[in-house]
Design an enzyme around this catalytic site. Sequence first.
Site, short mmCIF file in Angstrom:
data_model
loop_
_atom_site.label_atom_id
_atom_site.label_comp_id
_atom_site.label_asym_id
_atom_site.label_seq_id
_atom_site.Cartn_x
_atom_site.Cartn_y
_atom_site.Cartn_z
N ASP A 190 0.83 -1.20 0.00
CA ASP A 190 0.00 0.00 0.00
C ASP A 190 0.87 1.25 0.00
O ASP A 190 2.10 1.19 -0.01
CB ASP A 190 -0.93 -0.04 1.22
CG ASP A 190 -2.34 0.45 0.92
OD1 ASP A 190 -2.50 1.29 0.01
OD2 ASP A 190 -3.28 -0.02 1.59
N TRP A 230 -2.83 3.64 -5.67
CA TRP A 230 -4.08 4.34 -6.00
C TRP A 230 -4.01 5.17 -7.27
O TRP A 230 -4.73 6.16 -7.42
CB TRP A 230 -4.53 5.22 -4.82
CG TRP A 230 -4.20 4.69 -3.47
CD1 TRP A 230 -4.36 3.42 -3.03
CD2 TRP A 230 -3.63 5.42 -2.38
NE1 TRP A 230 -3.93 3.30 -1.73
CE2 TRP A 230 -3.48 4.51 -1.31
CE3 TRP A 230 -3.25 6.74 -2.20
CZ2 TRP A 230 -2.95 4.88 -0.08
CZ3 TRP A 230 -2.72 7.12 -0.98
CH2 TRP A 230 -2.58 6.20 0.07
N GLY A 231 -3.13 4.81 -8.19
CA GLY A 231 -3.01 5.55 -9.43
C GLY A 231 -2.18 6.81 -9.33
O GLY A 231 -2.01 7.52 -10.33
N ASP A 251 -9.75 3.46 -3.40
CA ASP A 251 -10.73 2.41 -3.14
C ASP A 251 -12.09 2.81 -3.73
O ASP A 251 -12.46 4.00 -3.74
CB ASP A 251 -10.91 2.20 -1.65
CG ASP A 251 -9.64 1.67 -0.97
OD1 ASP A 251 -8.63 1.47 -1.68
OD2 ASP A 251 -9.67 1.46 0.24
#
Length: 701
Positions: A190, A230-231, A251
């Site tokens: 993450d 997350w791009g 998300d």
Amino acid sequence: MPFPQFVPRARRLCRAVLVRTAVLATAAGALVGLQHQGSVDLNRAEPVAVTSNQIAVDPAPMGWASWNTFAAKIDYNVIKAQVDAFVAAGLPDAGYKYINIDEGWWQGTRDSQGNITIDESEWPGGMSAIADYIHSKGLKAGIYTDAGKDGCGYYFPTGRPAAPGSGSEGHYEQDMLQFSKWGFDYVKVDWCGGDVEGLDAKTTYQAISDAVAKASATTGRPLTLSICNWGKQNPWNWGAGMAAVWRTNTDIIFHGNSPSWDSMLANYDTNVHPTAQHTGYYNDPDMLMVGLDGFTAAQNRSHMNLWAVSGAPLLAGNNLSTMSTETANILKNPEVIAVDQDPRGLQGVKVAEDTTGLQVYSKVLSGTGKRAVVLLNRTGSAQNMTVRWSDLGLTGASATVRNLWTRSNVGTFATGYTTSVPAKDSVMLTVTGGTEASSSTYEAEAAANTKGGSAADATCANCSGGTKVGGVGNGSANTLRFNNVSVGATGTKVVDIAYTNGSGAARTALLQVNGQQATTVSFPPTGSWTTPGTVSVQVSLAKGSTNTLTFSNSSAWAPDLDAVQVRPLPGTNGTQLVGRASSRCLDIDNNTITNGTQAQLWDCHGGDNQTWANVTSRKQLVVYGNKCLDAYNRGTTNGTKVVIWDCNGQTNQQWNVNADGTLTNVNAGLCLDASNAGTANGTKLVLWSCNGGDNQKWTLP
């Protein structure tokens, strides 16, 4: 030891029908005709791009992950119960194989040597015990960490106290080795700490990727890396070759919220990077919401449709212990799963939107004349929708249509198929038996080359447009270039790459198209050095015959690469907008998709970020399939930034294309202008009073 002379095979002759032009810079050890295990094999079969031996690439991961249902409230018993329910529901037989333990398994504690320590009251026997239990069911085990010093469990505690130190920064090699020794097969990394610390995503994840490779080599257990940033910082530009998957957005929902149609579509809409996804590397629009409270059965099916046509990872996140039969059957639909897991590994693309909100998506499947199609109705009422064979790259020959949810053939049709699609719903089809539109094949031709050759060591002497290039001595080794690739329109094309790889492992090469971002292409084993095979990529090419595809590899362990075949996908066709003063293109920097990104000038290369659909019926200029050229904040004054934004039908996203070459914004009445009459790369585009200057005039070739 001197390099032996490379002798071209007799079959490598220029053929007037097939060869347009191709340039080879090679020697023993270069990309084409590379030696394997120290010697040149002159008896290898000649690869041809039209071979029917499509080599299956690694599919997108399928499985279950703990976050969407349990957040951080997980322990051995929670995961064990889900594993048992996973097996009882028959998900492994449907192709699901990963059980991924997400955030919450660790509170950031380490011993004096820096090794992760575990609360064995929650995880009896440590993490190796749960990995062993997962493996005992014939499944693969996944685990989670963060790229920063403090992970998501510190910044966003959910069900547990804030956990400082719950990231892997400073311990990448140590942690990846520990995960592999515990028996894990998959690691999701993450970005909470990385984001807060302002780390560079590309270099950070490269370090993690290197640590994963080292751990896998040490233990002999392959560890699959999932990038979850997350791009941010555009991982589609650099993720291929670094990881199996990379997230393209945040998300779909944050913990405590229910999924919605709009939130699901928002993530799908940012997953628009077809040139990045190929040969076993995948865009990831987030875990599945199927079976969570808030989605109807129809929405669950549409969710599966869109993820499958994207070729996205299928990671369920519902509570398997309470899963309904209806949800299980949706997750296990074998025909939808087959589309997602298609051996060609390509991403579906939007091929039509005749009316706003009525969108047609298509995925090129393995084999000949085969497509998956999703008809997506975003509007509030049922609508008739049509898929045309011509948009799919098929000719008008008849093709058979099959509905993947009724699991029945609906008929054979000559040029297309029309059906009613309910409001805020979709229909998923396959189209088979169609005839592929005509393609062009470009084949490499080799000339003798020795180490230290000075100038014209390789040439396609008998081919039209043959070009001389340098040899190994001046830095052109391990490079194969296909010049003068010709296409009739700017847009996405399918390129089949013929090669042989007789080794026991995949080999890679770097592909660069024109001046676009380079991408790592994987070439799985073909079975032997005498067995040709084909893998496929999608590339964005510019109209005309000036396109160049360059393959390079810095190591001697490259595939034996010979020819490419280029096929059109007419539904993706657009145009480049070329400034008259600058001869540069209307461009969105670095393939960025963020709303508000200002348009600029850049050297024309035909990339996705320079391909604009001119939707004359709506006066829109659309890039990436869903972003409109927009006058920021409905501005009407000189200097208003021209940006991209989600298409919304407002007049500040409408443009008049005028006979004098100007583009005027309908809302503002001002011209699209290269600011300060700039002509350099990076010059920003604005609105300005129309003045007849060449910096306000554009050509649509």
